[in-house]
Write a protein that holds these residues in place. Structure first.
Motif, PDB file in Angstrom:
ATOM      1  N   ALA A   2       4.358   0.279  -2.067  1.00 15.41           N
ATOM      2  CA  ALA A   2       2.984  -0.189  -1.098  1.00 15.41           C
ATOM      3  C   ALA A   2       2.007   0.734  -1.182  1.00 15.41           C
ATOM      4  CB  ALA A   2       3.571  -0.635   0.295  1.00 15.41           C
ATOM      5  N   PRO A   3       0.533   0.250  -1.135  1.00 12.85           N
ATOM      6  CA  PRO A   3      -0.481   1.104  -1.030  1.00 12.85           C
ATOM      7  C   PRO A   3      -1.011   1.329   0.607  1.00 12.85           C
ATOM      8  CG  PRO A   3      -1.193  -1.293  -1.643  1.00 12.85           C
ATOM      9  CD  PRO A   3       0.386  -1.209  -1.689  1.00 12.85           C
ATOM     10  N   VAL A   4      -1.663   2.187   0.840  1.00  7.32           N
ATOM     11  CA  VAL A   4      -1.951   2.789   2.286  1.00  7.32           C
ATOM     12  C   VAL A   4      -3.320   1.547   2.222  1.00  7.32           C
ATOM     13  CG1 VAL A   4      -2.961   4.150   3.798  1.00  7.32           C
ATOM     14  CG2 VAL A   4      -1.048   4.548   2.550  1.00  7.32           C
ATOM     15  N   HIS A   5      -3.611   0.729   3.325  1.00  2.48           N
ATOM     16  CA  HIS A   5      -4.799   0.169   3.739  1.00  2.48           C
ATOM     17  C   HIS A   5      -5.013   0.018   4.938  1.00  2.48           C
ATOM     18  CE1 HIS A   5      -4.235  -2.987  -0.050  1.00  2.48           C
ATOM     19  NE2 HIS A   5      -4.602  -1.782  -0.383  1.00  2.48           N
ATOM     20  N   GLY A   6      -6.172   0.612   5.300  1.00  2.00           N
ATOM     21  CA  GLY A   6      -6.439   0.858   6.851  1.00  2.00           C
ATOM     22  C   GLY A   6      -5.450   1.827   7.584  1.00  2.00           C
ATOM     23  N   PHE A   7      -5.218   2.774   6.724  1.00  2.74           N
ATOM     24  CA  PHE A   7      -4.433   4.097   7.374  1.00  2.74           C
ATOM     25  C   PHE A   7      -2.757   3.396   7.663  1.00  2.74           C
ATOM     26  CE2 PHE A   7      -8.518   5.483   8.104  1.00  2.74           C
ATOM     27  CZ  PHE A   7      -8.637   6.596   7.674  1.00  2.74           C
ATOM     28  N   GLY A   8      -2.511   2.480   6.939  1.00  3.70           N
ATOM     29  CA  GLY A   8      -1.215   1.804   7.378  1.00  3.70           C
ATOM     30  C   GLY A   8      -0.697   0.867   6.035  1.00  3.70           C
ATOM     31  N   THR A   9       0.405   0.459   6.187  1.00  2.00           N
ATOM     32  CA  THR A   9       1.241  -0.186   5.051  1.00  2.00           C
ATOM     33  C   THR A   9       0.282  -1.394   4.860  1.00  2.00           C
ATOM     34  OG1 THR A   9       3.278   0.630   5.863  1.00  2.00           O
ATOM     35  CG2 THR A   9       3.173  -1.346   4.334  1.00  2.00           C
ATOM     36  N   ALA A  10       0.209  -2.031   3.535  1.00  2.04           N
ATOM     37  CA  ALA A  10      -0.695  -3.150   3.224  1.00  2.04           C
ATOM     38  C   ALA A  10      -0.046  -4.161   3.831  1.00  2.04           C
ATOM     39  CB  ALA A  10      -0.587  -3.176   1.702  1.00  2.04           C
ATOM     40  N   SER A  11      -0.943  -5.037   4.450  1.00  2.00           N
ATOM     41  CA  SER A  11      -0.391  -6.242   5.148  1.00  2.00           C
ATOM     42  C   SER A  11       0.682  -7.221   4.549  1.00  2.00           C
ATOM     43  CB  SER A  11      -1.326  -7.092   5.626  1.00  2.00           C
ATOM     44  OG  SER A  11      -2.164  -7.646   4.479  1.00  2.00           O
ATOM     45  N   LEU A  12       0.682  -7.306   2.994  1.00  2.00           N
ATOM     46  CA  LEU A  12       1.680  -7.940   2.526  1.00  2.00           C
ATOM     47  C   LEU A  12       3.153  -7.502   2.678  1.00  2.00           C
ATOM     48  CD1 LEU A  12      -0.066  -9.223  -1.025  1.00  2.00           C
ATOM     49  CD2 LEU A  12       0.564 -10.637   1.064  1.00  2.00           C
ATOM     50  N   MET A  13       2.941  -6.251   2.566  1.00  2.00           N
ATOM     51  CA  MET A  13       4.566  -5.598   2.724  1.00  2.00           C
ATOM     52  C   MET A  13       4.986  -5.753   3.925  1.00  2.00           C
ATOM     53  SD  MET A  13       6.993  -4.074   1.262  1.00  2.00           S
ATOM     54  CE  MET A  13       6.831  -3.303  -0.382  1.00  2.00           C
ATOM     55  N   GLN A  14       4.048  -5.501   4.864  1.00  2.00           N
ATOM     56  CA  GLN A  14       4.503  -5.636   6.483  1.00  2.00           C
ATOM     57  C   GLN A  14       4.990  -7.142   6.774  1.00  2.00           C
ATOM     58  OE1 GLN A  14       4.799  -3.300   8.783  1.00  2.00           O
ATOM     59  NE2 GLN A  14       5.467  -4.805  10.189  1.00  2.00           N
ATOM     60  N   THR A  15       4.437  -8.132   6.217  1.00  2.00           N
ATOM     61  CA  THR A  15       4.731  -9.197   6.526  1.00  2.00           C
ATOM     62  C   THR A  15       6.015  -9.517   5.908  1.00  2.00           C
ATOM     63  OG1 THR A  15       2.409 -10.382   6.433  1.00  2.00           O
ATOM     64  CG2 THR A  15       4.237 -11.750   5.867  1.00  2.00           C
ATOM     65  N   PHE A  16       6.276  -9.132   4.516  1.00  2.00           N
ATOM     66  CA  PHE A  16       7.331  -9.436   3.781  1.00  2.00           C
ATOM     67  C   PHE A  16       8.778  -8.677   4.556  1.00  2.00           C
ATOM     68  CE2 PHE A  16      10.592  -7.618   0.996  1.00  2.00           C
ATOM     69  CZ  PHE A  16      11.151  -8.885   0.459  1.00  2.00           C
ATOM     70  N   ILE A  17       8.305  -7.453   5.117  1.00  2.00           N
ATOM     71  CA  ILE A  17       9.402  -6.707   6.022  1.00  2.00           C
ATOM     72  C   ILE A  17      10.015  -7.649   7.127  1.00  2.00           C
ATOM     73  CG2 ILE A  17       9.891  -4.753   7.472  1.00  2.00           C
ATOM     74  CD1 ILE A  17       8.350  -3.111   5.610  1.00  2.00           C
ATOM     75  N   GLU A  18       8.672  -8.050   7.777  1.00  2.00           N
ATOM     76  CA  GLU A  18       8.939  -9.004   8.919  1.00  2.00           C
ATOM     77  C   GLU A  18       9.904 -10.271   8.549  1.00  2.00           C
ATOM     78  OE1 GLU A  18       5.323  -9.674  10.895  1.00  2.00           O
ATOM     79  OE2 GLU A  18       5.075  -7.460  11.289  1.00  2.00           O
ATOM     80  N   ARG A  19       9.337 -10.967   7.844  1.00  2.00           N
ATOM     81  CA  ARG A  19      10.038 -12.292   7.258  1.00  2.00           C
ATOM     82  C   ARG A  19      11.383 -12.192   6.709  1.00  2.00           C
ATOM     83  NH1 ARG A  19      10.382 -15.940   6.988  1.00  2.00           N
ATOM     84  NH2 ARG A  19       9.540 -17.208   5.279  1.00  2.00           N
ATOM     85  N   ALA A  20      11.712 -11.084   5.938  1.00  2.00           N
ATOM     86  CA  ALA A  20      12.758 -10.958   5.131  1.00  2.00           C
ATOM     87  C   ALA A  20      13.885 -10.380   6.112  1.00  2.00           C
ATOM     88  CB  ALA A  20      12.762 -10.083   3.837  1.00  2.00           C
ATOM     89  N   GLY A  21      13.488  -9.434   6.651  1.00  2.00           N
ATOM     90  CA  GLY A  21      14.344  -8.501   7.714  1.00  2.00           C
ATOM     91  C   GLY A  21      14.849  -9.282   8.940  1.00  2.00           C
ATOM     92  N   VAL A  22      13.831  -9.857   9.743  1.00  2.00           N
ATOM     93  CA  VAL A  22      14.114 -10.915  11.040  1.00  2.00           C
ATOM     94  C   VAL A  22      14.810 -12.177  10.641  1.00  2.00           C
ATOM     95  CG1 VAL A  22      13.447 -11.695  13.039  1.00  2.00           C
ATOM     96  CG2 VAL A  22      12.728  -9.635  12.405  1.00  2.00           C
TER      97      VAL A  22
END
Length: 223
Positions: free
Chosen positions: A86-106
């Protein structure tokens, strides 16, 4: 004849840019080791955000939101190794990856931890800042899923700003090369161990969900 090893690389970038270029480099390294590396570009998927239902802690069944995430999870479960990139966007993880982590993980992975003992590798791409923070977040996600984390010496962080800059970061790509090579070594080592011992056990059933005491565990015990 043994099957060709498989690595699935989750690309959390919104663009076909530097992160994709890094994964193309990784795929070329993998091919030299007779490993099939498939990049899954989250930008091309139908991926909903977590919905308003809010019953994740009590729900004993996979997520009810209908999108492409179950197919990606199935690819990961079938693979020998997983790369989170993932790339850094806004000093954090790009939102697509963050969404994926939440959706897949939970939504899917927390029930039986099906990625347990799969080999994991982490890549972050950044102009310069917060590469380590994003790398660390993705690393913790791999550990949460009980994966076997493989490193490359220095973290596989690639510095890039404009399209094409990733190809100029020689040290970053060297670390990506080492990462893929070491992942391949570990995949081969685990396959040989399983062949010699005949064992493919991962975790005791009682450890399938670490949310001890929550209603979800009680419901699972009643199944």
């Amino acid at each position: 004849m043994t099957a060709q090893p498989k690595i699935v690389a989750i690309n959390g970038s919104e663009r076909d840019g530097n992160t994709a270029d890094v994964l193309r480099h990784a795929a070329a390294v993998a091919a030299k080791r007779n490993v099939d590396l498939e990049a899954v570009d989250l930008r091309n998927l139908r991926m909903e955000r977590c919905g308003p239902c809010g019953d994740c802690n009590d729900r004993p069944l996979p997520c009810a939101v209908a999108d492409d995430i179950p197919g990606v999870v199935a690819k990961m479960i079938a693979a020998d190794g997983i790369i989170f990139a993932a790339p850094v966007h806004g000093f954090g993880t790009a939102s697509l990856m963050q969404t994926f982590i939440e959706r897949a993980g939970v939504g899917y992975l927390r029930f039986d931890r099906p990625l347990s003992n799969k080999v994991a590798g982490i890549i972050s791409v950044a102009r310069r800042y917060s590469a380590g923070e994003v790398w660390a977040q993705l690393t913790v996600n791999a550990l949460l899923n009980r994966m076997i984390l493989v490193g490359s010496g220095f973290p596989a962080t690639v510095h890039a700003l404009h399209r094409g800059d990733a190809a100029k970061d020689e040290e970053g790509l060297t670390n990506v090369t080492r990462l893929v090579d070491r992942m391949t070594d570990m995949i081969e080592l685990l396959a040989e161990h399983r062949r010699l011992t005949g064992r493919d056990d991962i975790f005791r059933p009682a450890e399938r969900n670490e949310r001890v005491g929550l209603a979800l565990n009680e419901l699972q015990d009643q199944r």
